[in-house]
Design a protein around this motif. Structure first.
Motif, PDB file in Angstrom:
ATOM      1  N   LEU A 130      55.477  94.567  58.181  1.00  0.00           N
ATOM      2  CA  LEU A 130      56.013  95.755  58.856  1.00  0.00           C
ATOM      3  C   LEU A 130      57.009  95.375  59.941  1.00  0.00           C
ATOM      4  O   LEU A 130      58.053  96.002  60.091  1.00  0.00           O
ATOM      5  N   LEU A 131      56.667  94.363  60.704  1.00  0.00           N
ATOM      6  CA  LEU A 131      57.520  93.974  61.822  1.00  0.00           C
ATOM      7  C   LEU A 131      58.872  93.428  61.374  1.00  0.00           C
ATOM      8  O   LEU A 131      59.821  93.433  62.143  1.00  0.00           O
ATOM      9  N   ASN A 132      58.943  92.949  60.151  1.00  0.00           N
ATOM     10  CA  ASN A 132      60.176  92.321  59.678  1.00  0.00           C
ATOM     11  C   ASN A 132      61.031  93.228  58.809  1.00  0.00           C
ATOM     12  O   ASN A 132      61.969  92.763  58.166  1.00  0.00           O
ATOM     13  N   ILE A 133      60.727  94.517  58.811  1.00  0.00           N
ATOM     14  CA  ILE A 133      61.564  95.481  58.100  1.00  0.00           C
ATOM     15  C   ILE A 133      62.731  95.842  59.008  1.00  0.00           C
ATOM     16  O   ILE A 133      62.540  96.215  60.162  1.00  0.00           O
ATOM     17  N   ASP A 134      63.948  95.716  58.480  1.00  0.00           N
ATOM     18  CA  ASP A 134      65.146  95.941  59.287  1.00  0.00           C
ATOM     19  C   ASP A 134      65.431  97.414  59.551  1.00  0.00           C
ATOM     20  O   ASP A 134      65.768  97.804  60.661  1.00  0.00           O
ATOM     21  N   GLU A 135      65.321  98.232  58.538  1.00  0.00           N
ATOM     22  CA  GLU A 135      65.675  99.644  58.652  1.00  0.00           C
ATOM     23  C   GLU A 135      64.426 100.522  58.543  1.00  0.00           C
ATOM     24  O   GLU A 135      63.566 100.275  57.702  1.00  0.00           O
ATOM     25  N   VAL A 136      64.341 101.529  59.367  1.00  0.00           N
ATOM     26  CA  VAL A 136      63.206 102.449  59.345  1.00  0.00           C
ATOM     27  C   VAL A 136      63.056 103.094  57.969  1.00  0.00           C
ATOM     28  O   VAL A 136      61.944 103.307  57.485  1.00  0.00           O
ATOM     29  N   GLU A 137      64.177 103.356  57.321  1.00  0.00           N
ATOM     30  CA  GLU A 137      64.148 103.992  56.006  1.00  0.00           C
ATOM     31  C   GLU A 137      63.461 103.110  54.957  1.00  0.00           C
ATOM     32  O   GLU A 137      62.977 103.596  53.943  1.00  0.00           O
ATOM     33  N   ASP A 138      63.431 101.797  55.199  1.00  0.00           N
ATOM     34  CA  ASP A 138      62.843 100.869  54.236  1.00  0.00           C
ATOM     35  C   ASP A 138      61.325 100.782  54.326  1.00  0.00           C
ATOM     36  O   ASP A 138      60.680 100.225  53.438  1.00  0.00           O
ATOM     37  N   VAL A 139      60.744 101.340  55.376  1.00  0.00           N
ATOM     38  CA  VAL A 139      59.300 101.255  55.566  1.00  0.00           C
ATOM     39  C   VAL A 139      58.559 101.880  54.395  1.00  0.00           C
ATOM     40  O   VAL A 139      57.651 101.269  53.828  1.00  0.00           O
ATOM     41  N   LEU A 140      58.931 103.075  54.000  1.00  0.00           N
ATOM     42  CA  LEU A 140      58.245 103.750  52.897  1.00  0.00           C
ATOM     43  C   LEU A 140      58.389 102.972  51.594  1.00  0.00           C
ATOM     44  O   LEU A 140      57.445 102.910  50.803  1.00  0.00           O
ATOM     45  N   ASP A 141      59.562 102.378  51.364  1.00  0.00           N
ATOM     46  CA  ASP A 141      59.765 101.586  50.153  1.00  0.00           C
ATOM     47  C   ASP A 141      58.833 100.378  50.130  1.00  0.00           C
ATOM     48  O   ASP A 141      58.208 100.082  49.109  1.00  0.00           O
ATOM     49  N   VAL A 142      58.750  99.682  51.242  1.00  0.00           N
ATOM     50  CA  VAL A 142      57.895  98.493  51.332  1.00  0.00           C
ATOM     51  C   VAL A 142      56.429  98.890  51.180  1.00  0.00           C
ATOM     52  O   VAL A 142      55.676  98.265  50.416  1.00  0.00           O
ATOM     53  N   VAL A 143      56.011  99.932  51.881  1.00  0.00           N
ATOM     54  CA  VAL A 143      54.617 100.374  51.822  1.00  0.00           C
ATOM     55  C   VAL A 143      54.254 100.812  50.407  1.00  0.00           C
ATOM     56  O   VAL A 143      53.204 100.418  49.879  1.00  0.00           O
ATOM     57  N   SER A 144      55.099 101.602  49.772  1.00  0.00           N
ATOM     58  CA  SER A 144      54.768 102.072  48.425  1.00  0.00           C
ATOM     59  C   SER A 144      54.747 100.919  47.423  1.00  0.00           C
ATOM     60  O   SER A 144      53.911 100.887  46.524  1.00  0.00           O
ATOM     61  N   SER A 145      55.639  99.954  47.590  1.00  0.00           N
ATOM     62  CA  SER A 145      55.640  98.788  46.715  1.00  0.00           C
ATOM     63  C   SER A 145      54.344  97.982  46.867  1.00  0.00           C
ATOM     64  O   SER A 145      53.738  97.558  45.884  1.00  0.00           O
ATOM     65  N   LEU A 146      53.924  97.781  48.105  1.00  0.00           N
ATOM     66  CA  LEU A 146      52.689  97.031  48.350  1.00  0.00           C
ATOM     67  C   LEU A 146      51.458  97.808  47.897  1.00  0.00           C
ATOM     68  O   LEU A 146      50.490  97.209  47.417  1.00  0.00           O
ATOM     69  N   TRP A 169      46.646  99.714  55.297  1.00  0.00           N
ATOM     70  CA  TRP A 169      46.926 100.567  56.448  1.00  0.00           C
ATOM     71  C   TRP A 169      47.127 102.015  56.001  1.00  0.00           C
ATOM     72  O   TRP A 169      47.675 102.280  54.949  1.00  0.00           O
ATOM     73  N   LYS A 170      46.720 102.933  56.865  1.00  0.00           N
ATOM     74  CA  LYS A 170      47.095 104.332  56.673  1.00  0.00           C
ATOM     75  C   LYS A 170      48.530 104.465  57.151  1.00  0.00           C
ATOM     76  O   LYS A 170      48.970 103.732  58.044  1.00  0.00           O
ATOM     77  N   LEU A 171      49.256 105.383  56.590  1.00  0.00           N
ATOM     78  CA  LEU A 171      50.656 105.578  56.965  1.00  0.00           C
ATOM     79  C   LEU A 171      50.769 105.911  58.455  1.00  0.00           C
ATOM     80  O   LEU A 171      51.686 105.447  59.128  1.00  0.00           O
ATOM     81  N   GLU A 172      49.813 106.681  58.976  1.00  0.00           N
ATOM     82  CA  GLU A 172      49.832 107.040  60.391  1.00  0.00           C
ATOM     83  C   GLU A 172      49.669 105.792  61.275  1.00  0.00           C
ATOM     84  O   GLU A 172      50.296 105.687  62.325  1.00  0.00           O
ATOM     85  N   ASP A 173      48.801 104.869  60.833  1.00  0.00           N
ATOM     86  CA  ASP A 173      48.609 103.620  61.598  1.00  0.00           C
ATOM     87  C   ASP A 173      49.908 102.818  61.646  1.00  0.00           C
ATOM     88  O   ASP A 173      50.273 102.284  62.694  1.00  0.00           O
ATOM     89  N   ALA A 174      50.578 102.746  60.521  1.00  0.00           N
ATOM     90  CA  ALA A 174      51.841 102.001  60.467  1.00  0.00           C
ATOM     91  C   ALA A 174      52.885 102.662  61.366  1.00  0.00           C
ATOM     92  O   ALA A 174      53.620 101.977  62.092  1.00  0.00           O
ATOM     93  N   GLN A 175      52.958 103.983  61.331  1.00  0.00           N
ATOM     94  CA  GLN A 175      53.917 104.700  62.153  1.00  0.00           C
ATOM     95  C   GLN A 175      53.614 104.492  63.636  1.00  0.00           C
ATOM     96  O   GLN A 175      54.525 104.267  64.439  1.00  0.00           O
ATOM     97  N   THR A 176      52.350 104.563  64.006  1.00  0.00           N
ATOM     98  CA  THR A 176      51.948 104.359  65.404  1.00  0.00           C
ATOM     99  C   THR A 176      52.290 102.939  65.849  1.00  0.00           C
ATOM    100  O   THR A 176      52.817 102.738  66.935  1.00  0.00           O
ATOM    101  N   PHE A 177      52.004 101.968  65.006  1.00  0.00           N
ATOM    102  CA  PHE A 177      52.291 100.579  65.348  1.00  0.00           C
ATOM    103  C   PHE A 177      53.788 100.357  65.511  1.00  0.00           C
ATOM    104  O   PHE A 177      54.222  99.716  66.463  1.00  0.00           O
ATOM    105  N   LEU A 178      54.579 100.902  64.613  1.00  0.00           N
ATOM    106  CA  LEU A 178      56.026 100.707  64.675  1.00  0.00           C
ATOM    107  C   LEU A 178      56.667 101.464  65.844  1.00  0.00           C
ATOM    108  O   LEU A 178      57.747 101.102  66.286  1.00  0.00           O
ATOM    109  N   ALA A 179      55.968 102.481  66.353  1.00  0.00           N
ATOM    110  CA  ALA A 179      56.510 103.249  67.483  1.00  0.00           C
ATOM    111  C   ALA A 179      56.480 102.466  68.786  1.00  0.00           C
ATOM    112  O   ALA A 179      57.139 102.820  69.743  1.00  0.00           O
ATOM    113  N   LEU A 180      55.678 101.378  68.832  1.00  0.00           N
ATOM    114  CA  LEU A 180      55.616 100.568  70.048  1.00  0.00           C
ATOM    115  C   LEU A 180      56.946 100.040  70.356  1.00  0.00           C
ATOM    116  O   LEU A 180      57.716  99.561  70.598  1.00  0.00           O
TER     117      LEU A 180
END
Length: 127
Positions: free
Chosen positions: A92-108, A116-127
């Protein structure tokens, strides 16, 4: 250091017991690390360093497990879910673009490598 502390026990334990002990130790360590890392802000360089450290941690874990069933990273992360979560955090930390998060998560998720729940990932990335 951790390896040096418990390595003497290896000769006294049957391989399955050694594997269970090591997975338990790594799981506990990973849970504590995740708690601390969730409160940390990362720079791009820090995220890369964390990813490198997680790869090394995974290799160490895989190398110290005796059973052939833990020969792959996927098998290790299924056996030790907290370690898998740290690996996912590094991704998650090494994703360059916010738009790519969903692509990476769905692929994994399709590969069964996402806990991770999507909300957990969003909360973590909001830091």
């Amino acid at each position: 250091l951790l390896e040096e502390l418990i390595q003497p026990l290896r000769q006294f334990l049957a391989p399955p017991l050694w594997d269970n002990l090591w997975i338990s130790i790594i799981g506990t360590t990973a849970k504590r690390l995740e708690t601390l890392l969730r409160k940390t802000n990362f720079t791009s360089l820090g995220a890369l360093a964390f990813d490198s450290d997680m790869r090394d941690f995974m290799t160490l874990t895989r190398d110290l497990l005796l059973s052939d069933e833990y020969a792959s990273n996927a098998a290790v992360t299924k056996a030790c879910v907290p370690l898998g979560r740290l690996v996912q955090m590094a991704k998650l930390l090494n994703i360059d673009e916010v738009e790519d998060v969903l692509d990476v998560v769905s692929s994994l998720k399709r590969k069964g490598n996402w806990d991770w729940k999507l909300e957990d990932a969003q909360t973590f990335l909001a830091l």
